[in-house]
Motif scaffolding. Structure first.
Motif, PDB file in Angstrom:
ATOM      1  N   SER A  61       0.808  -1.215   0.000  1.00  0.00           N
ATOM      2  CA  SER A  61       0.000   0.000   0.000  1.00  0.00           C
ATOM      3  C   SER A  61       0.842   1.265   0.000  1.00  0.00           C
ATOM      4  O   SER A  61       0.325   2.345  -0.307  1.00  0.00           O
ATOM      5  CB  SER A  61      -0.936  -0.004   1.216  1.00  0.00           C
ATOM      6  OG  SER A  61      -0.199   0.103   2.425  1.00  0.00           O
ATOM      7  N   ASN A  83      -1.177   6.749  -1.975  1.00  0.00           N
ATOM      8  CA  ASN A  83      -2.295   5.844  -2.237  1.00  0.00           C
ATOM      9  C   ASN A  83      -3.441   6.068  -1.257  1.00  0.00           C
ATOM     10  O   ASN A  83      -4.622   5.996  -1.624  1.00  0.00           O
ATOM     11  CB  ASN A  83      -1.824   4.392  -2.153  1.00  0.00           C
ATOM     12  CG  ASN A  83      -0.854   4.042  -3.258  1.00  0.00           C
ATOM     13  OD1 ASN A  83      -0.967   4.519  -4.381  1.00  0.00           O
ATOM     14  ND2 ASN A  83       0.118   3.195  -2.937  1.00  0.00           N
ATOM     15  N   TYR A  84      -3.107   6.344  -0.004  1.00  0.00           N
ATOM     16  CA  TYR A  84      -4.151   6.618   0.991  1.00  0.00           C
ATOM     17  C   TYR A  84      -4.817   7.961   0.724  1.00  0.00           C
ATOM     18  O   TYR A  84      -6.036   8.105   0.919  1.00  0.00           O
ATOM     19  CB  TYR A  84      -3.551   6.596   2.394  1.00  0.00           C
ATOM     20  CG  TYR A  84      -3.091   5.228   2.833  1.00  0.00           C
ATOM     21  CD1 TYR A  84      -3.959   4.341   3.450  1.00  0.00           C
ATOM     22  CD2 TYR A  84      -1.769   4.821   2.626  1.00  0.00           C
ATOM     23  CE1 TYR A  84      -3.539   3.086   3.850  1.00  0.00           C
ATOM     24  CE2 TYR A  84      -1.335   3.567   3.033  1.00  0.00           C
ATOM     25  CZ  TYR A  84      -2.225   2.707   3.636  1.00  0.00           C
ATOM     26  OH  TYR A  84      -1.812   1.455   4.030  1.00  0.00           O
ATOM     27  N   SER A  87      -7.291   7.502  -1.995  1.00  0.00           N
ATOM     28  CA  SER A  87      -8.457   6.720  -1.581  1.00  0.00           C
ATOM     29  C   SER A  87      -9.436   7.533  -0.749  1.00  0.00           C
ATOM     30  O   SER A  87     -10.657   7.313  -0.830  1.00  0.00           O
ATOM     31  CB  SER A  87      -8.001   5.490  -0.785  1.00  0.00           C
ATOM     32  OG  SER A  87      -7.144   4.662  -1.560  1.00  0.00           O
ATOM     33  N   SER A 289      -7.934  -3.168  -7.933  1.00  0.00           N
ATOM     34  CA  SER A 289      -6.631  -3.830  -7.943  1.00  0.00           C
ATOM     35  C   SER A 289      -6.386  -4.603  -9.228  1.00  0.00           C
ATOM     36  O   SER A 289      -5.362  -4.415  -9.893  1.00  0.00           O
ATOM     37  CB  SER A 289      -6.523  -4.785  -6.743  1.00  0.00           C
ATOM     38  OG  SER A 289      -6.680  -4.091  -5.529  1.00  0.00           O
ATOM     39  N   GLY A 296      -1.282  -0.793  -5.729  1.00  0.00           N
ATOM     40  CA  GLY A 296      -0.956   0.056  -4.589  1.00  0.00           C
ATOM     41  C   GLY A 296      -2.198   0.705  -4.002  1.00  0.00           C
ATOM     42  O   GLY A 296      -2.409   0.687  -2.785  1.00  0.00           O
ATOM     43  N   THR A 297      -3.044   1.273  -4.868  1.00  0.00           N
ATOM     44  CA  THR A 297      -4.286   1.886  -4.395  1.00  0.00           C
ATOM     45  C   THR A 297      -5.231   0.839  -3.825  1.00  0.00           C
ATOM     46  O   THR A 297      -5.878   1.055  -2.796  1.00  0.00           O
ATOM     47  CB  THR A 297      -4.963   2.646  -5.548  1.00  0.00           C
ATOM     48  OG1 THR A 297      -4.051   3.609  -6.085  1.00  0.00           O
ATOM     49  CG2 THR A 297      -6.204   3.355  -5.060  1.00  0.00           C
ATOM     50  N   SER A 299      -4.383  -1.971  -2.400  1.00  0.00           N
ATOM     51  CA  SER A 299      -3.862  -2.372  -1.089  1.00  0.00           C
ATOM     52  C   SER A 299      -4.165  -1.320  -0.029  1.00  0.00           C
ATOM     53  O   SER A 299      -4.483  -1.655   1.121  1.00  0.00           O
ATOM     54  CB  SER A 299      -2.353  -2.609  -1.175  1.00  0.00           C
ATOM     55  OG  SER A 299      -2.058  -3.637  -2.095  1.00  0.00           O
ATOM     56  N   ALA A 300      -4.070  -0.050  -0.383  1.00  0.00           N
ATOM     57  CA  ALA A 300      -4.405   1.013   0.562  1.00  0.00           C
ATOM     58  C   ALA A 300      -5.879   0.943   0.959  1.00  0.00           C
ATOM     59  O   ALA A 300      -6.236   1.116   2.138  1.00  0.00           O
ATOM     60  CB  ALA A 300      -4.080   2.373  -0.038  1.00  0.00           C
TER      61      ALA A 300
END
Length: 328
Positions: A61, A83-84, A87, A289, A296-297, A299-300
Motif C-alpha cells: 500500500s 495511495n491513501y 483513496s 486492484s 498500490g491503491t 492495497s491502501a
C-alpha cells in the motif's frame, strides 16, 4: 551413630528448599512448555497463511505498484501516503466511488444481518417445542448453509434471469405483482437481488446458533411463566431474549464481519463488474486492484477496510462488555 547419620542427612535434604525444588524442575518445565509446543504448528500456519500476506499487503500500500512492476513488485518505487490520499479524497472520482461503495456496503450489511438474525431467531423459537417432523424441518432449514456458495449463487443467477427466470415467472406471470418482467441483475433491483441471496444463505447460520443457545435455557422458567399467566410473546421478551443475550453478542459480530467482507456472493452473482447499486466494497477493491492494475491503491483501500473493521469490532466489544458489567 551410624543409625542417626542417614536420618540427619534426610532431614537436611528436606529442609533445604533448593534441594526440594531441584528434582521437580524438569517436570514443571515440561508441563508449562507443553501447551506452547502444541500451539506452535497452529501459530506457524497462522503466520504463513494470514499474517505474512497481511504484512506484504500493508507494504504494497506504500508503493506505486502498477502493471509495470507486477513481475517484481519489490522494485516498485515508494509512494508514501499517496495511495491513501487518493483513496480518501472524496472529491476525486476514486475517493467518491469508494465512499459510495462504503455506504452501499453499510446499508447491505445492516439489512442482511438484521434479517438473518430475525429469521434465524424466529425459526429457532418456533422449532423449540417437540412435534412430529421437527427434525426434518431443522434439516431443511440448514440446506442453504450447507450448500457450496458457487452452486447456490449460480442457481439464483438462473432464477433472476429476465426472460425465463423463476422469480419473474412467479411475480409477473402467476401473481401479476409487476407490470412487466424486471431486471434483477442490473440497475437498482440488483441491490435487492443481492440482499435476497445473502439472507437466504446466511439466516440458517443464525438459526443454528440460536437453536444451540436455546438448549441452555431451563424449561422450568417457561413453565413458571405460563403458570403466572405469561403468553408466548411475554415469554420471548422476558425469558428467551435476555437469556440469549451472550449468544447474540457473538452471533451479530460474526454475521457483521462475514457480511461486510463477503466477496463470493456478489462476484458470482454479477461477475467482475457489479452494478452501481450493488457495488460492495470487497468487489470494489478487487476492481481497483485487478481490473485497473493499480495494486498500490487497492492495497491502501484494503488496509483502510481492515482498520475500519478493527475499530468497529473494538467499539462493539467495549460496549458489550460494559453492558455485561452493568447488568444486574
Amino acid at each position: 551413630m551410624t543409625a542417626t547419620a542417614p536420618t540427619a542427612e534426610a532431614a537436611a535434604r528436606k529442609s533445604s528448599p533448593g534441594a526440594a525444588r531441584g528434582p521437580r524442575r524438569p517436570g514443571r518445565i515440561r508441563r508449562v512448555g507443553l501447551p506452547y509446543l502444541l500451539l506452535l504448528p497452529a501459530v506457524l500456519l497462522e503466520l504463513l497463511v494470514h499474517l505474512v500476506p497481511m504484512v506484504i499487503g500493508i507494504v504494497m500500500s506504500f508503493k506505486e505498484l502498477t502493471q509495470f512492476y507486477i513481475r517484481d513488485w519489490g522494485t516498485a518505487p515508494w509512494a508514501g501516503l499517496d495511495n491513501y490520499k487518493v483513496s480518501v479524497d472524496f472529491d476525486a472520482p476514486v475517493g467518491a466511488a469508494l465512499l459510495h461503495s462504503f455506504f452501499v456496503t453499510v446499508a447491505f450489511t445492516v439489512l442482511s444481518v438484521g434479517l438473518c438474525w430475525l429469521l434465524g431467531t424466529a425459526a429457532a423459537i418456533c422449532l423449540q417445542d417437540t412435534f412430529r417432523g421437527r427434525g426434518l424441518l431443522r434439516a431443511l432449514f440448514l440446506v442453504p448453509y450447507a450448500l457450496p456458495v458457487y452452486a447456490a449463487v449460480i442457481t439464483w443467477v438462473f432464477m433472476f434471469q429476465h426472460d425465463n427466470g423463476l422469480v419473474n415467472h412467479v411475480l409477473h406471470d402467476q401473481l401479476g405483482l409487476t407490470d412487466k418482467p424486471s431486471f434483477w441483475l442490473i440497475g437498482d433491483n440488483s441491490f435487492f437481488a443481492l440482499l435476497t441471496v445473502s439472507v437466504w444463505k446466511g439466516w440458517p447460520f443464525a438459526f443454528l446458533i440460536v437453536m444451540a443457545g436455546l438448549q441452555n435455557i431451563p424449561r422450568e422458567l417457561y413453565e413458571a411463566a405460563a403458570l403466572d399467566g405469561a403468553g408466548m410473546i411475554q415469554q420471548v421478551r422476558r425469558i428467551t431474549l435476555p437469556s440469549l443475550r451472550p449468544v447474540n453478542r457473538v452471533l451479530v459480530l460474526v454475521l457483521f464481519l462475514w457480511t461486510f467482507n463477503d466477496f463470493n456472493t456478489p462476484f458470482v452473482l454479477f461477475g467482475k463488474a457489479a452494478p452501481e447499486a450493488a457495488d460492495l466494497i470487497s468487489v470494489h477493491i478487487y476492481q481497483a486492484s485487478f481490473v485497473t492494475w493499480n495494486f498500490g491503491t487497492g492495497s491502501a483501500m484494503s488496509v483502510l477496510l481492515l482498520l475500519f473493521l478493527l475499530a468497529v469490532t473494538g467499539v462493539y466489544l467495549v460496549l458489550t462488555s460494559r453492558g455485561r458489567r452493568t447488568a444486574p
